[in-house]
Design a protein around this motif. Structure first.
Motif, mmCIF file in Angstrom:
data_model
loop_
_atom_site.group_PDB
_atom_site.id
_atom_site.type_symbol
_atom_site.label_atom_id
_atom_site.label_comp_id
_atom_site.label_asym_id
_atom_site.label_seq_id
_atom_site.Cartn_x
_atom_site.Cartn_y
_atom_site.Cartn_z
ATOM 1 N N VAL A 62 0.836 -1.198 0.000
ATOM 2 C CA VAL A 62 0.000 0.000 0.000
ATOM 3 C C VAL A 62 0.875 1.253 0.000
ATOM 4 C CG1 VAL A 62 -1.614 1.340 1.400
ATOM 5 C CG2 VAL A 62 -2.001 -1.092 1.030
ATOM 6 N N GLU A 63 1.969 1.250 0.776
ATOM 7 C CA GLU A 63 2.847 2.410 0.844
ATOM 8 C C GLU A 63 3.499 2.688 -0.503
ATOM 9 O OE1 GLU A 63 5.634 1.774 3.987
ATOM 10 O OE2 GLU A 63 4.175 2.219 5.547
ATOM 11 N N THR A 64 3.924 1.641 -1.200
ATOM 12 C CA THR A 64 4.552 1.867 -2.501
ATOM 13 C C THR A 64 3.538 2.425 -3.495
ATOM 14 O OG1 THR A 64 4.165 -0.447 -3.111
ATOM 15 C CG2 THR A 64 6.325 0.116 -2.192
ATOM 16 N N LYS A 65 2.311 1.916 -3.447
ATOM 17 C CA LYS A 65 1.277 2.434 -4.336
ATOM 18 C C LYS A 65 0.937 3.879 -3.986
ATOM 19 C CE LYS A 65 -0.918 -1.992 -5.331
ATOM 20 N NZ LYS A 65 -2.115 -2.812 -5.128
ATOM 21 N N GLU A 66 0.850 4.169 -2.678
ATOM 22 C CA GLU A 66 0.525 5.520 -2.241
ATOM 23 C C GLU A 66 1.641 6.498 -2.579
ATOM 24 O OE1 GLU A 66 -0.399 5.461 1.882
ATOM 25 O OE2 GLU A 66 -2.373 4.587 1.592
ATOM 26 N N ASN A 67 2.891 6.048 -2.435
ATOM 27 C CA ASN A 67 4.019 6.938 -2.711
ATOM 28 C C ASN A 67 4.038 7.367 -4.170
ATOM 29 O OD1 ASN A 67 4.923 6.905 -0.101
ATOM 30 N ND2 ASN A 67 6.473 5.353 -0.442
ATOM 31 N N THR A 68 3.818 6.436 -5.077
ATOM 32 C CA THR A 68 3.859 6.800 -6.494
ATOM 33 C C THR A 68 2.694 7.714 -6.861
ATOM 34 O OG1 THR A 68 2.671 4.766 -7.064
ATOM 35 C CG2 THR A 68 5.079 4.707 -7.167
ATOM 36 N N SER A 69 1.510 7.398 -6.357
ATOM 37 C CA SER A 69 0.365 8.249 -6.685
ATOM 38 C C SER A 69 0.427 9.579 -5.943
ATOM 39 C CB SER A 69 -0.948 7.527 -6.365
ATOM 40 O OG SER A 69 -1.051 7.287 -4.986
ATOM 41 N N ALA A 70 0.930 9.569 -4.706
ATOM 42 C CA ALA A 70 1.026 10.805 -3.928
ATOM 43 C C ALA A 70 2.052 11.754 -4.533
ATOM 44 C CB ALA A 70 1.390 10.490 -2.480
ATOM 45 N N GLU A 71 3.160 11.222 -5.063
ATOM 46 C CA GLU A 71 4.164 12.083 -5.683
ATOM 47 C C GLU A 71 3.590 12.777 -6.910
ATOM 48 O OE1 GLU A 71 7.506 9.611 -6.497
ATOM 49 O OE2 GLU A 71 8.093 9.462 -4.399
ATOM 50 N N LYS A 72 2.828 12.043 -7.704
ATOM 51 C CA LYS A 72 2.232 12.622 -8.892
ATOM 52 C C LYS A 72 1.218 13.701 -8.518
ATOM 53 C CE LYS A 72 2.818 8.509 -11.720
ATOM 54 N NZ LYS A 72 2.134 7.395 -12.365
ATOM 55 N N GLU A 73 0.399 13.422 -7.505
ATOM 56 C CA GLU A 73 -0.599 14.391 -7.078
ATOM 57 C C GLU A 73 0.059 15.611 -6.444
ATOM 58 O OE1 GLU A 73 -3.297 12.412 -4.491
ATOM 59 O OE2 GLU A 73 -3.992 11.042 -6.042
ATOM 60 N N ASP A 74 1.105 15.384 -5.650
ATOM 61 C CA ASP A 74 1.776 16.493 -4.985
ATOM 62 C C ASP A 74 2.428 17.420 -5.987
ATOM 63 O OD1 ASP A 74 0.980 15.595 -2.553
ATOM 64 O OD2 ASP A 74 2.871 14.630 -2.028
ATOM 65 N N ILE A 75 3.010 16.880 -7.047
ATOM 66 C CA ILE A 75 3.670 17.723 -8.039
ATOM 67 C C ILE A 75 2.643 18.604 -8.736
ATOM 68 C CG2 ILE A 75 4.889 17.682 -10.241
ATOM 69 C CD1 ILE A 75 6.414 15.244 -9.187
ATOM 70 N N GLY A 76 1.520 18.026 -9.118
ATOM 71 C CA GLY A 76 0.477 18.830 -9.752
ATOM 72 C C GLY A 76 -0.068 19.885 -8.831
ATOM 73 N N GLU A 77 -0.266 19.525 -7.595
ATOM 74 C CA GLU A 77 -0.772 20.484 -6.613
ATOM 75 C C GLU A 77 0.263 21.569 -6.344
ATOM 76 O OE1 GLU A 77 -2.364 20.442 -2.010
ATOM 77 O OE2 GLU A 77 -2.327 18.573 -3.141
ATOM 78 N N LEU A 78 1.521 21.175 -6.274
ATOM 79 C CA LEU A 78 2.591 22.128 -6.021
ATOM 80 C C LEU A 78 2.723 23.127 -7.176
ATOM 81 C CD1 LEU A 78 4.879 22.928 -4.120
ATOM 82 C CD2 LEU A 78 6.339 21.326 -5.340
ATOM 83 N N VAL A 79 2.617 22.634 -8.394
ATOM 84 C CA VAL A 79 2.693 23.518 -9.559
ATOM 85 C C VAL A 79 1.555 24.521 -9.531
ATOM 86 C CG1 VAL A 79 2.480 23.602 -12.073
ATOM 87 C CG2 VAL A 79 3.981 21.919 -11.007
ATOM 88 N N SER A 80 0.359 24.057 -9.210
ATOM 89 C CA SER A 80 -0.781 24.986 -9.183
ATOM 90 C C SER A 80 -0.638 26.015 -8.076
ATOM 91 C CB SER A 80 -2.087 24.211 -9.048
ATOM 92 O OG SER A 80 -2.124 23.520 -7.825
ATOM 93 N N VAL A 81 -0.106 25.623 -6.932
ATOM 94 C CA VAL A 81 0.076 26.572 -5.827
ATOM 95 C C VAL A 81 1.137 27.602 -6.180
ATOM 96 C CG1 VAL A 81 0.919 26.758 -3.446
ATOM 97 C CG2 VAL A 81 -0.749 25.009 -4.040
ATOM 98 N N ILE A 82 2.239 27.151 -6.776
ATOM 99 C CA ILE A 82 3.301 28.089 -7.152
ATOM 100 C C ILE A 82 2.802 29.058 -8.220
ATOM 101 C CG2 ILE A 82 5.550 28.247 -8.303
ATOM 102 C CD1 ILE A 82 6.351 25.713 -6.773
ATOM 103 N N THR A 83 2.074 28.528 -9.193
ATOM 104 C CA THR A 83 1.525 29.385 -10.238
ATOM 105 C C THR A 83 0.568 30.420 -9.651
ATOM 106 O OG1 THR A 83 1.689 27.540 -11.783
ATOM 107 C CG2 THR A 83 0.311 29.379 -12.446
ATOM 108 N N ALA A 84 -0.279 30.013 -8.740
ATOM 109 C CA ALA A 84 -1.217 30.940 -8.101
ATOM 110 C C ALA A 84 -0.476 31.990 -7.292
ATOM 111 C CB ALA A 84 -2.187 30.168 -7.213
ATOM 112 N N ALA A 85 0.602 31.597 -6.612
ATOM 113 C CA ALA A 85 1.367 32.565 -5.823
ATOM 114 C C ALA A 85 2.042 33.585 -6.728
ATOM 115 C CB ALA A 85 2.399 31.837 -4.971
ATOM 116 N N ILE A 86 2.592 33.120 -7.842
ATOM 117 C CA ILE A 86 3.238 34.049 -8.777
ATOM 118 C C ILE A 86 2.205 35.003 -9.361
ATOM 119 C CG2 ILE A 86 4.445 34.189 -10.993
ATOM 120 C CD1 ILE A 86 5.850 31.570 -10.219
ATOM 121 N N CYS A 87 1.049 34.483 -9.732
ATOM 122 C CA CYS A 87 -0.017 35.318 -10.286
ATOM 123 C C CYS A 87 -0.471 36.362 -9.270
ATOM 124 C CB CYS A 87 -1.206 34.468 -10.712
ATOM 125 S SG CYS A 87 -0.860 33.449 -12.150
#
Length: 118
Positions: A62-87
Motif C-alpha cells: 500500500v505504501e509503494t502504491k501511495e508513494n507513487t500516486s502521492a508524488e504525482k498528485e503532490d507535483i500537480g498540486e505544487l505547480v498549481s500553488v506556485i503558479t497561483a502565488a506568482i499570479c
C-alpha cells in the motif's frame, strides 16, 4: 492403578481413594491442563505473528502504491500553488506563466526559522 483409571475414579466424589492416589490424580490433572494451556498459548502466539507478517506485507504494498500516486498528485498540486502565488504577487493572469522545473532546496530550515532574531 494407572492415570486413566485414577481420572475415571475422580469423576465420582464418594470413591474411596488413598491420599497418595488423590495426590497423583490431582497432579496429573494439573500437568495435563497446564500442557493444554501452553499449547493453546503457543498457537495463539504463532497466529498473531503470522497476522503481523501479513499486515506488514500489505502495508509495504500500500505504501509503494501511495508513494507513487502521492508524488504525482503532490507535483500537480505544487505547480498549481506556485503558479497561483506568482499570479497573486505579479498581478498577471496564469495564461502566460509556465512552471518548467521545481527543485527542492537543501535547507532544512524554513525562511522564518533562518531569519535573525534581534
Amino acid at each position: 492403578m494407572n492415570i486413566s483409571q485414577l481420572l475415571e475414579a475422580l469423576k465420582d466424589t464418594p470413591v474411596n481413594l488413598s491420599v497418595g492416589e488423590k495426590l497423583i490424580a490431582g497432579f496429573s490433572v494439573t500437568v495435563l491442563s497446564m500442557v493444554v494451556v501452553f499449547i493453546v498459548l503457543v498457537l495463539i502466539a504463532w497466529l498473531i505473528s503470522l497476522l503481523q507478517k501479513e499486515k506488514e506485507k500489505e502495508k509495504e504494498t500500500v505504501e509503494t502504491k501511495e508513494n507513487t500516486s502521492a508524488e504525482k498528485e503532490d507535483i500537480g498540486e505544487l505547480v498549481s500553488v506556485i503558479t497561483a502565488a506568482i499570479c497573486a504577487a505579479t498581478g498577471n493572469s496564469s495564461n502566460n506563466i509556465v512552471v518548467r522545473k521545481i527543485v527542492r532546496s537543501n535547507n532544512s530550515k524554513s525562511s522564518w526559522q533562518s531569519m535573525k532574531k534581534n
